[in-house]
Enzyme design. Sequence first.
Site, PDB file in Angstrom:
ATOM      1  N   ASP A 286       4.964 -14.918  -4.519  1.00 48.71           N
ATOM      2  CA  ASP A 286       4.947 -13.729  -3.675  1.00 48.71           C
ATOM      3  C   ASP A 286       5.703 -13.963  -2.377  1.00 48.71           C
ATOM      4  O   ASP A 286       5.733 -15.074  -1.845  1.00 48.71           O
ATOM      5  CB  ASP A 286       3.504 -13.327  -3.345  1.00 48.71           C
ATOM      6  CG  ASP A 286       2.740 -12.864  -4.576  1.00 48.71           C
ATOM      7  OD1 ASP A 286       3.315 -12.071  -5.335  1.00 48.71           O
ATOM      8  OD2 ASP A 286       1.603 -13.302  -4.774  1.00 48.71           O
TER       9      ASP A 286
ATOM     10  N   GLU B 245      -1.942  -2.063 -10.032  1.00 49.74           N
ATOM     11  CA  GLU B 245      -2.281  -3.472 -10.207  1.00 49.74           C
ATOM     12  C   GLU B 245      -3.105  -3.910  -9.003  1.00 49.74           C
ATOM     13  O   GLU B 245      -2.698  -3.709  -7.858  1.00 49.74           O
ATOM     14  CB  GLU B 245      -1.017  -4.332 -10.276  1.00 49.74           C
ATOM     15  CG  GLU B 245      -0.036  -3.939 -11.363  1.00 49.74           C
ATOM     16  CD  GLU B 245       1.282  -4.695 -11.217  1.00 49.74           C
ATOM     17  OE1 GLU B 245       1.369  -5.587 -10.342  1.00 49.74           O
ATOM     18  OE2 GLU B 245       2.215  -4.387 -11.968  1.00 49.74           O
TER      19      GLU B 245
END
Length: 273
Positions: free
Chosen positions: A64, A53
């Site tokens: 995140d 990815e």
Amino acid sequence: MSGNIALLDNVLATAKSEGRAALVGYLPAGFPTVDDGVRAISAMVEGGCDIVEVGLPHSDPVLDGPIIQTADDIALRGGVKIVDVIRTVREVHAATGAPVLCMTYWNPVDRYGPERFAADLAAAGGAGCILPDLPVEEAEVWLKAAERHGLATVFVVAPSSRDERLAKITAAGSGFVYAASLMGVTGTRESVGKEAQDLVRRTRGTTELPVCVGLGVSNATQAAEVAGFADGVIVGSAFVKRLLDAPDVEAGLADVRTLAGELAEGVRGRPSS
């Protein structure tokens, strides 16, 4: 252009036929630079990642953790643009032949233009897109563009998702389902690991798609544990940390390749650490 998603499907099916989970690696584009990012992601494949990815760095990556936020900041300060993300996908796919997905928040895609983004990603050899903050109810424009260009659309499910919600999300997605949890957080490892296993079980009750788990896995033992109940093990922060901690880029590339090899052993049920 359907070959891109077919490659992803084939790699996941091959891993299943071998009786193991697929290893999926993540790194943001432009980190530490665009060129070195291409080298690092390619090294992840060389080391043993089945799928990679490429992250599209965002100034406010709310989903995140601090390690990936640090990498995003470095990439953004380096001036990374969407064209660099697309270039990273193109060069990694050309160098490795592996399925390459783009992981991005929706806002940059919306600004760039969903049709244009899908077309450019597919032309670069991208296999699909992971859109963690795009609600299924608002995804019609993207889904149509992705289908036109032969791209998978991977949606994210979480332990908080109710069964009816899971069914709605998995019905709209393709490629695989990204099951997000928090394994590895201090003091919560055991309970959250069980929560992730339960999420995979519930998700499989709604779809035939493979279910890949992103859980803060950082070593072969954890990879083996997750591979015991998931179709794929997604690792991001651990790769980023190897590059952040390395004294120089070449050492970082070697560390990334080594980590990928250790994790690959883990998903095959033979942890090397």
